[in-house]
Design a protein around this motif. Structure first.
Motif, PDB file in Angstrom:
ATOM      1  N   MET A 299       0.845  -1.171   0.000  1.00  0.00           N
ATOM      2  CA  MET A 299       0.000   0.000   0.000  1.00  0.00           C
ATOM      3  C   MET A 299       0.900   1.247   0.000  1.00  0.00           C
ATOM      4  N   LYS A 300       0.578   2.200  -0.857  1.00  0.00           N
ATOM      5  CA  LYS A 300       1.354   3.442  -0.946  1.00  0.00           C
ATOM      6  C   LYS A 300       0.747   4.490  -0.016  1.00  0.00           C
ATOM      7  N   THR A 301       1.623   5.289   0.588  1.00  0.00           N
ATOM      8  CA  THR A 301       1.118   6.379   1.412  1.00  0.00           C
ATOM      9  C   THR A 301       0.719   7.539   0.506  1.00  0.00           C
ATOM     10  N   THR A 302      -0.263   8.297   0.936  1.00  0.00           N
ATOM     11  CA  THR A 302      -0.697   9.473   0.187  1.00  0.00           C
ATOM     12  C   THR A 302      -0.118  10.719   0.860  1.00  0.00           C
ATOM     13  N   PRO A 303      -0.076  11.833   0.144  1.00  0.00           N
ATOM     14  CA  PRO A 303       0.396  13.071   0.776  1.00  0.00           C
ATOM     15  C   PRO A 303      -0.438  13.431   2.021  1.00  0.00           C
ATOM     16  N   GLU A 304      -1.738  13.155   1.964  1.00  0.00           N
ATOM     17  CA  GLU A 304      -2.614  13.439   3.107  1.00  0.00           C
ATOM     18  C   GLU A 304      -2.238  12.561   4.305  1.00  0.00           C
ATOM     19  N   HIS A 305      -1.964  11.295   4.033  1.00  0.00           N
ATOM     20  CA  HIS A 305      -1.554  10.371   5.102  1.00  0.00           C
ATOM     21  C   HIS A 305      -0.242  10.829   5.719  1.00  0.00           C
ATOM     22  N   ASN A 306       0.714  11.188   4.873  1.00  0.00           N
ATOM     23  CA  ASN A 306       2.015  11.647   5.360  1.00  0.00           C
ATOM     24  C   ASN A 306       1.870  12.901   6.222  1.00  0.00           C
ATOM     25  N   GLU A 307       1.009  13.813   5.800  1.00  0.00           N
ATOM     26  CA  GLU A 307       0.767  15.040   6.563  1.00  0.00           C
ATOM     27  C   GLU A 307       0.138  14.728   7.916  1.00  0.00           C
ATOM     28  N   ARG A 308      -0.820  13.799   7.925  1.00  0.00           N
ATOM     29  CA  ARG A 308      -1.494  13.406   9.168  1.00  0.00           C
ATOM     30  C   ARG A 308      -0.484  12.803  10.154  1.00  0.00           C
ATOM     31  N   VAL A 309       0.386  11.932   9.662  1.00  0.00           N
ATOM     32  CA  VAL A 309       1.412  11.312  10.518  1.00  0.00           C
ATOM     33  C   VAL A 309       2.354  12.381  11.051  1.00  0.00           C
ATOM     34  N   ALA A 310       2.820  13.270  10.196  1.00  0.00           N
ATOM     35  CA  ALA A 310       3.780  14.304  10.591  1.00  0.00           C
ATOM     36  C   ALA A 310       3.212  15.240  11.658  1.00  0.00           C
ATOM     37  N   LYS A 311       1.929  15.532  11.580  1.00  0.00           N
ATOM     38  CA  LYS A 311       1.308  16.494  12.500  1.00  0.00           C
ATOM     39  C   LYS A 311       0.771  15.848  13.783  1.00  0.00           C
ATOM     40  N   MET A 312       0.774  14.517  13.847  1.00  0.00           N
ATOM     41  CA  MET A 312       0.306  13.829  15.047  1.00  0.00           C
ATOM     42  C   MET A 312       1.284  14.100  16.195  1.00  0.00           C
ATOM     43  N   LYS A 313       0.752  14.325  17.376  1.00  0.00           N
ATOM     44  CA  LYS A 313       1.602  14.604  18.535  1.00  0.00           C
ATOM     45  C   LYS A 313       2.136  13.295  19.119  1.00  0.00           C
ATOM     46  N   PHE A 314       3.447  13.251  19.326  1.00  0.00           N
ATOM     47  CA  PHE A 314       4.064  12.068  19.926  1.00  0.00           C
ATOM     48  C   PHE A 314       3.428  11.777  21.281  1.00  0.00           C
ATOM     49  N   SER A 315       3.146  12.830  22.060  1.00  0.00           N
ATOM     50  CA  SER A 315       2.580  12.650  23.400  1.00  0.00           C
ATOM     51  C   SER A 315       1.199  11.996  23.374  1.00  0.00           C
ATOM     52  N   SER A 316       0.491  12.085  22.249  1.00  0.00           N
ATOM     53  CA  SER A 316      -0.832  11.454  22.166  1.00  0.00           C
ATOM     54  C   SER A 316      -0.727   9.954  21.872  1.00  0.00           C
ATOM     55  N   VAL A 317       0.380   9.531  21.286  1.00  0.00           N
ATOM     56  CA  VAL A 317       0.569   8.127  20.923  1.00  0.00           C
ATOM     57  C   VAL A 317       1.362   7.370  21.997  1.00  0.00           C
TER      58      VAL A 317
END
Length: 121
Positions: free
Chosen positions: A1-19
């Motif tokens: 499965m290929k990542t999309t630009p939207e997926h990459n943006e969502r991952v990048a902006k996710m807070k480490f402290s929330s995960v």
């Protein structure tokens, strides 16, 4: 499965402290410890407990988290599928590094030996 630009943006902006709490509960539920989780995170990123705590308090995104990290030179040895994505095929660096961490946490929770998780062989 290929990542999309939207997926990459969502991952990048996710807070480490929330995960991070999910990482802890995942490994502890399987009989591993927070200390082992920190060992894995430090191996991948170079962040000791003090720095990790500061990053959590600062509520950094995964993008900031990995931009500040000194990625382990053996990180590319982390291969396989995580969250439906084959790590070796992910092109976006932040998404790839986040999946490296996800894979290491998964291996820890599955009971893999620490020397194998840390690619010490």
């Amino acid at each position: 499965m290929k990542t999309t630009p939207e997926h990459n943006e969502r991952v990048a902006k996710m807070k480490f402290s929330s995960v991070y709490p999910h990482y802890i509960s995942k490994v502890e539920k399987k009989g591993r410890t927070k200390e082992e989780l920190h060992q894995v995170i430090e191996w991948l990123t170079g962040f000791n407990d003090k720095i990790l705590e500061e990053l959590i308090e600062e509520q950094v995104t995964f993008e900031t988290f990995f931009n500040r990290a000194k990625l382990n030179p053996n990180a590319p040895l982390i291969k396989g599928v995580i969250c439906g994505y084959r790590i070796e095929e992910i092109e976006n660096p932040i998404t790839k590094q986040t999946r490296y961490l996800d894979k290491l946490v998964d291996e820890l929770a599955r009971g893999r030996k620490m020397e194998k998780i840390l690619r010490a062989e």
